[in-house]
Design a protein around this motif. Structure first.
Motif, PDB file in Angstrom:
ATOM      1  N   LEU A  79      27.331  28.911  28.012  1.00 19.31           N
ATOM      2  CA  LEU A  79      28.821  29.374  28.110  1.00 19.31           C
ATOM      3  C   LEU A  79      28.915  30.660  27.909  1.00 19.31           C
ATOM      4  N   MET A  80      28.159  31.538  27.092  1.00 18.51           N
ATOM      5  CA  MET A  80      28.341  32.947  26.963  1.00 18.51           C
ATOM      6  C   MET A  80      27.822  33.743  28.052  1.00 18.51           C
ATOM      7  N   ALA A  81      26.856  33.180  28.515  1.00 16.26           N
ATOM      8  CA  ALA A  81      26.241  34.085  29.912  1.00 16.26           C
ATOM      9  C   ALA A  81      27.052  33.598  31.167  1.00 16.26           C
ATOM     10  N   MET A  82      28.145  32.802  31.093  1.00  9.31           N
ATOM     11  CA  MET A  82      28.750  32.267  32.150  1.00  9.31           C
ATOM     12  C   MET A  82      27.890  31.389  33.203  1.00  9.31           C
ATOM     13  N   THR A  83      26.928  30.906  32.693  1.00  5.81           N
ATOM     14  CA  THR A  83      26.245  29.881  33.513  1.00  5.81           C
ATOM     15  C   THR A  83      27.258  28.705  33.805  1.00  5.81           C
ATOM     16  N   LEU A  84      27.899  28.295  32.682  1.00 13.08           N
ATOM     17  CA  LEU A  84      28.866  27.272  32.645  1.00 13.08           C
ATOM     18  C   LEU A  84      30.046  28.223  32.556  1.00 13.08           C
ATOM     19  N   ARG A  85      30.751  28.037  33.750  1.00 15.00           N
ATOM     20  CA  ARG A  85      31.848  29.040  33.853  1.00 15.00           C
ATOM     21  C   ARG A  85      33.253  28.408  33.882  1.00 15.00           C
ATOM     22  N   PRO A  86      34.187  29.271  33.342  1.00 18.55           N
ATOM     23  CA  PRO A  86      35.608  28.712  33.144  1.00 18.55           C
ATOM     24  C   PRO A  86      35.905  27.593  34.045  1.00 18.55           C
ATOM     25  N   GLY A  87      36.224  26.530  33.706  1.00 16.47           N
ATOM     26  CA  GLY A  87      37.001  25.273  34.508  1.00 16.47           C
ATOM     27  C   GLY A  87      35.847  24.342  35.086  1.00 16.47           C
ATOM     28  N   ASP A  88      34.537  24.668  34.830  1.00 15.95           N
ATOM     29  CA  ASP A  88      33.621  23.790  35.038  1.00 15.95           C
ATOM     30  C   ASP A  88      33.425  22.462  34.464  1.00 15.95           C
ATOM     31  N   TRP A  89      33.277  21.437  35.130  1.00 11.51           N
ATOM     32  CA  TRP A  89      32.890  20.128  34.277  1.00 11.51           C
ATOM     33  C   TRP A  89      31.462  20.222  34.029  1.00 11.51           C
ATOM     34  N   ILE A  90      31.430  19.523  32.566  1.00 10.57           N
ATOM     35  CA  ILE A  90      30.015  19.702  32.113  1.00 10.57           C
ATOM     36  C   ILE A  90      29.443  18.401  31.998  1.00 10.57           C
ATOM     37  N   ASP A  91      28.292  18.326  32.681  1.00 10.09           N
ATOM     38  CA  ASP A  91      27.588  17.078  32.832  1.00 10.09           C
ATOM     39  C   ASP A  91      26.803  16.987  31.659  1.00 10.09           C
ATOM     40  N   ASP A  92      27.177  15.944  30.724  1.00 14.88           N
ATOM     41  CA  ASP A  92      26.276  15.886  29.352  1.00 14.88           C
ATOM     42  C   ASP A  92      25.356  14.968  29.654  1.00 14.88           C
ATOM     43  N   LEU A  93      25.154  14.549  30.508  1.00 14.55           N
ATOM     44  CA  LEU A  93      23.869  13.412  30.835  1.00 14.55           C
ATOM     45  C   LEU A  93      22.842  14.520  31.493  1.00 14.55           C
ATOM     46  N   ARG A  94      23.117  15.294  32.265  1.00 14.61           N
ATOM     47  CA  ARG A  94      22.268  16.193  32.809  1.00 14.61           C
ATOM     48  C   ARG A  94      21.773  17.222  31.760  1.00 14.61           C
ATOM     49  N   LEU A  95      22.594  17.712  31.102  1.00 13.28           N
ATOM     50  CA  LEU A  95      22.239  18.617  29.863  1.00 13.28           C
ATOM     51  C   LEU A  95      21.315  17.825  28.956  1.00 13.28           C
ATOM     52  N   ALA A  96      21.415  16.639  28.636  1.00 16.95           N
ATOM     53  CA  ALA A  96      20.564  15.842  27.919  1.00 16.95           C
ATOM     54  C   ALA A  96      19.249  15.699  28.428  1.00 16.95           C
ATOM     55  N   GLU A  97      19.166  15.560  29.826  1.00 19.74           N
ATOM     56  CA  GLU A  97      17.939  15.213  30.437  1.00 19.74           C
ATOM     57  C   GLU A  97      17.079  16.786  30.535  1.00 19.74           C
ATOM     58  N   GLN A  98      17.833  17.643  30.744  1.00 22.95           N
ATOM     59  CA  GLN A  98      17.258  19.010  30.779  1.00 22.95           C
ATOM     60  C   GLN A  98      16.683  19.416  29.276  1.00 22.95           C
ATOM     61  N   LEU A  99      17.475  18.963  28.212  1.00 23.70           N
ATOM     62  CA  LEU A  99      16.633  19.206  26.726  1.00 23.70           C
ATOM     63  C   LEU A  99      15.927  18.180  26.255  1.00 23.70           C
ATOM     64  N   GLY A 100      15.603  17.053  27.031  1.00 21.99           N
ATOM     65  CA  GLY A 100      14.966  16.142  26.615  1.00 21.99           C
ATOM     66  C   GLY A 100      15.586  15.148  25.247  1.00 21.99           C
ATOM     67  N   LEU A 101      16.913  15.006  25.283  1.00 19.46           N
ATOM     68  CA  LEU A 101      17.497  14.465  24.101  1.00 19.46           C
ATOM     69  C   LEU A 101      18.190  13.448  24.635  1.00 19.46           C
ATOM     70  N   SER A 102      18.717  12.475  23.565  1.00 17.82           N
ATOM     71  CA  SER A 102      19.506  11.382  24.149  1.00 17.82           C
ATOM     72  C   SER A 102      21.101  12.037  24.327  1.00 17.82           C
ATOM     73  N   ARG A 103      22.043  11.330  24.782  1.00 16.48           N
ATOM     74  CA  ARG A 103      23.068  11.795  25.053  1.00 16.48           C
ATOM     75  C   ARG A 103      23.896  12.150  23.902  1.00 16.48           C
ATOM     76  N   THR A 104      23.761  11.330  22.757  1.00 20.73           N
ATOM     77  CA  THR A 104      24.451  11.490  21.516  1.00 20.73           C
ATOM     78  C   THR A 104      24.628  13.011  20.927  1.00 20.73           C
ATOM     79  N   PRO A 105      23.502  13.411  20.671  1.00 20.07           N
ATOM     80  CA  PRO A 105      23.583  14.970  20.166  1.00 20.07           C
ATOM     81  C   PRO A 105      24.309  15.982  21.175  1.00 20.07           C
ATOM     82  N   VAL A 106      23.987  15.616  22.361  1.00 22.05           N
ATOM     83  CA  VAL A 106      24.586  16.573  23.301  1.00 22.05           C
ATOM     84  C   VAL A 106      26.136  16.509  23.269  1.00 22.05           C
ATOM     85  N   ARG A 107      26.710  15.352  23.126  1.00 25.33           N
ATOM     86  CA  ARG A 107      28.054  15.039  23.087  1.00 25.33           C
ATOM     87  C   ARG A 107      28.576  15.716  21.645  1.00 25.33           C
ATOM     88  N   GLU A 108      27.842  15.542  20.760  1.00 32.05           N
ATOM     89  CA  GLU A 108      28.182  15.907  19.156  1.00 32.05           C
ATOM     90  C   GLU A 108      28.316  17.434  19.316  1.00 32.05           C
TER      91      GLU A 108
END
Length: 239
Positions: free
Chosen positions: A20-49
């Motif tokens: 967010l700070m580096a504008m990689t996720l830019r204003p108005g972007d939809w956030i794909d929490d499933l994709r973020l979870a995969e990138q981080l090797g985490l389950s969806r729960t901590p990402v949503r939290e």
């Protein structure tokens, strides 16, 4: 929350916040929490939290039907941001003068040096992050938890704006950085002198300087293509 679960949430929080700070996720972007979870090797729960925590800090919006969006910065929002920033700067200036201790000056001056070093490097992310840290220290020294929370939200948004305005186009920014150096030095001197009036005056001038920088950035970066009734940061950031 169990310790391990909290650690996983904090890992996700730091990662998403950096995006967010580096504008990689830019204003108005939809956030794909499933994709973020995969990138981080985490389950969806901590990402949503983590996303819910970022929503509580004003960086993310929770859609009524589910899902998350990066908070947009439209013309009205930016105007109100600077309105609040000026009020905050005045209040913090007076409280710091009243409450700053001798030991606090070492931390303030170290943060000031860090900002100066990043400006010498001309690194947009480094400058905006270091500047945000300096002003967060001021808010902490003011020793008012309500103002400190407000300062966190304002400086989060200011850091995002600073990132794009310090590196998005070719205009020489030496004069702006020189003014920033002067303001920081004079603010800290006013604190040392216990001069609340001077601290307020320079702090207000400093916010106005940043506001003018943001306005000038948008005036010179595809301003004719910006839709002022909606999200005006997204098209400009890619200019």
């Amino acid at each position: 929350m169990a310790r391990r679960q909290r650690t996983l949430m904090e890992t996700a929080y730091q990662h998403i916040r950096e995006l967010l700070m580096a504008m990689t996720l830019r204003p108005g972007d939809w956030i794909d929490d499933l994709r973020l979870a995969e990138q981080l090797g985490l389950s969806r729960t901590p990402v949503r939290e983590a996303l819910f925590l970022l929503a509580s800090e004003g960086l993310v919006l929770v859609k009524p039907g589910g899902g998350f969006l990066v908070r947009s910065l439209d013309l009205v929002d930016v105007s109100r941001l600077f309105e609040a920033h000026i009020v905050l700067a005045k209040a913090v200036a007076h409280l710091v003068v009243a409450r700053v201790t001798d030991s606090d000056f070492g931390e303030l001056e170290a943060a000031e040096r860090e900002v100066n070093q990043e400006m010498e490097r001309r690194d947009p992310a480094g400058v905006s992050a270091a500047n945000s840290r300096l002003h967060r220290i001021e808010a902490r020294i003011a020793d008012n938890e309500y103002l400190e929370r407000l300062a966190g939200q304002i400086h989060d948004q200011g850091q995002r704006l600073g990132f794009i305005s310090f590196g998005g186009y070719s205009e020489d920014i030496k004069a702006h950085f020189d003014a920033v150096r002067t303001d920081h030095a004079e603010i800290i001197k006013a604190y040392r002198d216990r001069n609340a009036g001077q601290a307020e005056e320079v702090s207000t001038r400093h916010v106005v300087l940043f506001r003018e920088r943001i306005m000038r950035y948008f005036d010179t970066s595809a301003a004719d293509d910006i839709e002022l009734t909606g999200d005006w940061i997204t098209p400009a950031a890619g200019a």
